[in-house]
Design a protein around this motif. Structure first.
Motif, PDB file in Angstrom:
ATOM      1  N   THR A  36     -17.853 -23.047  17.256  1.00  0.00           N
ATOM      2  CA  THR A  36     -17.731 -22.425  15.939  1.00  0.00           C
ATOM      3  C   THR A  36     -18.825 -21.391  15.773  1.00  0.00           C
ATOM      4  O   THR A  36     -20.003 -21.683  15.980  1.00  0.00           O
ATOM      5  CB  THR A  36     -17.847 -23.487  14.832  1.00  0.00           C
ATOM      6  N   ALA A  37     -18.444 -20.174  15.394  1.00  0.00           N
ATOM      7  CA  ALA A  37     -19.424 -19.095  15.247  1.00  0.00           C
ATOM      8  C   ALA A  37     -20.395 -19.413  14.119  1.00  0.00           C
ATOM      9  O   ALA A  37     -20.036 -20.005  13.105  1.00  0.00           O
ATOM     10  CB  ALA A  37     -18.711 -17.777  14.964  1.00  0.00           C
ATOM     11  N   GLY A  38     -21.647 -18.999  14.321  1.00  0.00           N
ATOM     12  CA  GLY A  38     -22.639 -19.137  13.269  1.00  0.00           C
ATOM     13  C   GLY A  38     -23.446 -20.410  13.306  1.00  0.00           C
ATOM     14  O   GLY A  38     -24.289 -20.629  12.438  1.00  0.00           O
ATOM     15  N   ARG A  39     -23.229 -21.283  14.285  1.00  0.00           N
ATOM     16  CA  ARG A  39     -24.002 -22.527  14.374  1.00  0.00           C
ATOM     17  C   ARG A  39     -25.280 -22.299  15.173  1.00  0.00           C
ATOM     18  O   ARG A  39     -25.297 -21.550  16.151  1.00  0.00           O
ATOM     19  CB  ARG A  39     -23.182 -23.625  15.038  1.00  0.00           C
ATOM     20  N   ARG A 289     -13.912 -16.862   5.876  1.00  0.00           N
ATOM     21  CA  ARG A 289     -15.005 -17.826   5.943  1.00  0.00           C
ATOM     22  C   ARG A 289     -16.157 -17.234   6.741  1.00  0.00           C
ATOM     23  O   ARG A 289     -15.982 -16.322   7.552  1.00  0.00           O
ATOM     24  CB  ARG A 289     -14.547 -19.119   6.606  1.00  0.00           C
ATOM     25  N   SER A 291     -17.784 -18.539   9.243  1.00  0.00           N
ATOM     26  CA  SER A 291     -17.602 -18.705  10.694  1.00  0.00           C
ATOM     27  C   SER A 291     -16.646 -17.663  11.247  1.00  0.00           C
ATOM     28  O   SER A 291     -16.810 -17.196  12.382  1.00  0.00           O
ATOM     29  CB  SER A 291     -17.090 -20.117  11.019  1.00  0.00           C
ATOM     30  N   GLU A 292     -15.652 -17.273  10.457  1.00  0.00           N
ATOM     31  CA  GLU A 292     -14.682 -16.276  10.908  1.00  0.00           C
ATOM     32  C   GLU A 292     -15.322 -14.895  10.985  1.00  0.00           C
ATOM     33  O   GLU A 292     -15.095 -14.146  11.950  1.00  0.00           O
ATOM     34  CB  GLU A 292     -13.492 -16.283   9.946  1.00  0.00           C
ATOM     35  N   SER A 295     -17.689 -14.593  13.915  1.00  0.00           N
ATOM     36  CA  SER A 295     -17.034 -14.610  15.237  1.00  0.00           C
ATOM     37  C   SER A 295     -16.516 -13.241  15.648  1.00  0.00           C
ATOM     38  O   SER A 295     -16.046 -13.067  16.783  1.00  0.00           O
ATOM     39  CB  SER A 295     -15.854 -15.596  15.228  1.00  0.00           C
ATOM     40  N   LYS A 322     -11.385 -23.577  11.364  1.00  0.00           N
ATOM     41  CA  LYS A 322     -10.985 -24.695  10.531  1.00  0.00           C
ATOM     42  C   LYS A 322      -9.474 -24.850  10.562  1.00  0.00           C
ATOM     43  O   LYS A 322      -8.741 -23.866  10.568  1.00  0.00           O
ATOM     44  CB  LYS A 322     -11.465 -24.479   9.089  1.00  0.00           C
ATOM     45  N   THR A 378     -26.779 -16.941  12.820  1.00  0.00           N
ATOM     46  CA  THR A 378     -26.284 -18.245  12.387  1.00  0.00           C
ATOM     47  C   THR A 378     -25.872 -18.203  10.921  1.00  0.00           C
ATOM     48  O   THR A 378     -26.234 -17.298  10.170  1.00  0.00           O
ATOM     49  CB  THR A 378     -27.352 -19.327  12.570  1.00  0.00           C
ATOM     50  N   GLN A 379     -25.130 -19.228  10.510  1.00  0.00           N
ATOM     51  CA  GLN A 379     -24.710 -19.323   9.112  1.00  0.00           C
ATOM     52  C   GLN A 379     -25.919 -19.447   8.194  1.00  0.00           C
ATOM     53  O   GLN A 379     -25.947 -18.865   7.107  1.00  0.00           O
ATOM     54  CB  GLN A 379     -23.770 -20.516   8.935  1.00  0.00           C
TER      55      GLN A 379
END
Length: 606
Positions: A36-39, A289, A291-292, A295, A322, A378-379
């Protein structure tokens, strides 16, 4: 303390089962394959090699056995979950592992050596212990967090036949996990939307940075980078810095605040803030979102024809994580309005040097200051940067304090704008989107995103409930529907009518399809059979206008709409002296309409 029960017949090889390409379930160090992007990198690891906490009253063997059971439980939820439940994703494994580690810490302090010892009394002690622990920023843990622990307890019981150790009796026999956490519909809460004035200020400012100043900032950053590279070939870092300053001064470029971009520090800060403006614009105008958005990679914009019209529509291509089963997410497309296309282009230009140096393809990259690595944003980092941008551009305060932005709020706010269909706000965005109507914005942007459609519907219901509440307690309403409501809402007013009012609103939302639609001059309690604008499922943006709505049986106007009618009255009065006879009659009629409305809502200025 209960005696340890006999071991149950479970698969002996569970601990050897692969968790990821790097780890097995029985390992004390887990490396999870979460894409998941942003982690952050640490969110992809779990360490089970934890020492007994100070004050623990259980043995070392029991401590290790509890961690072994926790790992076995996560294995069972990943390969063989309860009926009707999805298998845990790697991200869910990580989050539930953290919950279990905290729960085991409490068990060690409480003297529970087995999960089998957990009963209703233990659940109550766990809940009290959790509530006493500090959460984020020293605040107490929220009921939503406690729900996570209650869910794990319930699942331990459900999976008891697959585990060596598990609760032997239902720890929550008479209540749901939400009830056990102290959550009710009134206290459950949700992610807040950004207040209107703050959201509009932030989005407008971000739009100006992207459309009016983006190219200038990119030009300044390109000059800075190229001048520095050239300067380093001729001498020291200090000489390179002098070369950068000279090159920037020759360019005579200005920041969005009108200050000279004459130094490397000013240019780098402007470039960083431009990245933040681009993110805000994408989040606020598309509703993706976090994460989207994070990415997104190079060549994220695609254009496709709309049916047989020959018109091309731009889309953002990114990954949906998600609700999808594909590991690493599924490529999806989101409609991209012109300002967002510009924002993505700027991100591609700003990230080009970092992509070239790292070999990565993401548009949101940053150089790690500790190790010098180029890593994805990251998020948590983008959340901090949004607040930094808001402080920098001077977004208005909320109740005297800065609004605490989070990346998740933009999707909620986007859904609320669409649900409200408020011409004073959403129509402005629709104009930037080059759409003919708000309805097109609402339909096109929600698209096939089922989760967003649900969120929009939730916000629409919330807006209807809020509007109904205001109407039922008011004794000053204009419009034909407003006059009818005032004539019959006496039983709903004041403290005596509070319960009657709430029951009525709940009935309307549950048993009818009534929805109240906003515009900048009033509310439309939409009913197709009496609609003067010609709308079939909602107000027609092409057919509605102040004059049309005033003659419609669906219209309600309350004191909060007074500024619109006061402004309309003033504008018509200014035009009246120079108007010919026919135009003067129209202007006079409009002024009289404004006077009538303002008188009825008690806002006439005389």
């Amino acid at each position: 303390m209960k005696t340890r029960p006999a071991r149950k017949p479970v698969l002996a090889e569970w601990s050897e089962a692969l968790l990821s390409q790097w780890s097995r379930f029985g390992d004390d160090e887990w490396m999870l394959d979460i894409r998941t992007a942003g982690r952050r990198a640490d969110q992809n690891r779990v360490s089970w090699a934890v020492a007994l906490p100070e004050g623990a009253v259980i043995s070392e063997n029991a401590w290790r056995a509890l961690h072994g059971t926790a790992k076995q439980f996560l294995w069972s939820m990943t390969v063989n979950p309860p009926t009707g439940r999805k298998r845990l994703s790697p991200a869910s494994v990580q989050s539930k592992a953290l919950t279990l580690k905290t729960m085991i810490r409490w068990m060690a302090l409480d003297g529970l050596e087995m999960f089998a010892s957990i009963d209703a009394g233990a659940v109550e002690r766990l809940r009290a212990w959790l509530l006493a622990r500090p959460g984020n920023k020293a605040k107490s843990i929220t009921p939503n967090t406690i729900v996570n622990y209650m869910v794990v307890l319930k699942d331990l019981y459900r999976q008891r036949a697959k585990l060596n150790d598990a609760p032997l009796v239902d720890p929550l026999p008479q209540e749901t996990t939400y009830e056990a956490a102290g959550l009710t519909p009134a206290t459950r809460g949700s992610i807040p939307f950004i207040p209107d004035a703050i959201a509009i200020s932030l989005l407008n400012t971000a739009l100006q940075w992207v459309e009016d100043h983006g190219s200038t900032i990119v030009q300044a950053e390109t000059i800075r980078r190229e001048a520095r590279t050239f300067g380093l070939t001729r001498g020291s870092k200090r000489q390179a810095s002098d070369h950068v300053r000279k090159a920037l001064r020759r360019a005579e470029l200005k920041s969005p605040e009108g200050e000279a971009l004459s130094g490397a520090y000013a240019v780098r800060h402007a470039a960083n803030h431009l990245v933040e403006a681009c993110y805000i614009l994408i989040a606020g105008f598309v509703g993706m979102r976090v994460s989207e958005i994070l990415s997104m990679e190079i060549d994220a914009i695609e254009s496709h024809p709309i049916g047989e019209t020959g018109v091309e529509q731009a889309y953002i291509v990114a990954r949906l994580f998600k609700t999808v089963d594909q590991h690493g997410g599924r490529l999806e497309r989101w409609i991209a309005p012109d300002p967002v296309v510009k924002a993505v282009s700027l991100l591609e230009q700003l990230s080009a040097p970092l992509r070239e140096a790292s070999g990565r393809h993401e548009l949101f990259l940053v150089k790690n200051t500790q190790y010098g690595e180029i890593v994805p944003v990251t998020q948590m980092h983008i959340g901090w940067r949004i607040n930094d941008f808001a402080r920098h551009v001077g977004v208005p305060l909320h109740d005297g304090k800065p609004w605490a932005f989070s990346s998740h709020q933009f999707r909620k706010t986007f859904a609320r704008f669409i649900a409200r269909k408020d011409r004073s706000q959403l129509l402005g965005l629709a104009g930037h989107y080059k759409h003919a109507s708000v309805a097109m914005t609402a339909r096109g942007y929600v698209g096939s995103d089922f989760d967003l459609r649900q969120l929009v519907d939730h916000e629409n219901r919330a807006e209807t409930a809020t509007a109904l509440e205001r109407m039922l307690v008011s004794d000053r309403l204009a419009g034909r529907m407003g006059e009818r409501i005032v004539a019959g809402n006496a039983r709903f007013r004041g403290r005596a009518g509070e319960q009657v009012r709430q029951d009525y609103i709940e009935f309307v939302l549950a048993e009818t399809d009534l929805r109240i639609h906003a515009c900048d001059y009033g509310w439309c309690v939409f009913q197709p059979e009496t609609s003067r604008c010609g709308g079939e499922v909602g107000p027609s943006e092409a057919g509605r206008s102040p004059s049309v709505c005033l003659s419609c049986a669906n219209m309600v106007i309350e004191p909060q709409h007074a500024p619109y009618w006061q402004d309309r009255r003033v504008r018509n009065q200014v035009l009246l002296p120079a108007a010919n006879g026919m135009t003067a009659a129209v202007l006079t009629e409009a002024i009289e309409q404004c006077d009538n409305v303002l008188t009825r809502i008690g806002e006439h200025d005389g």
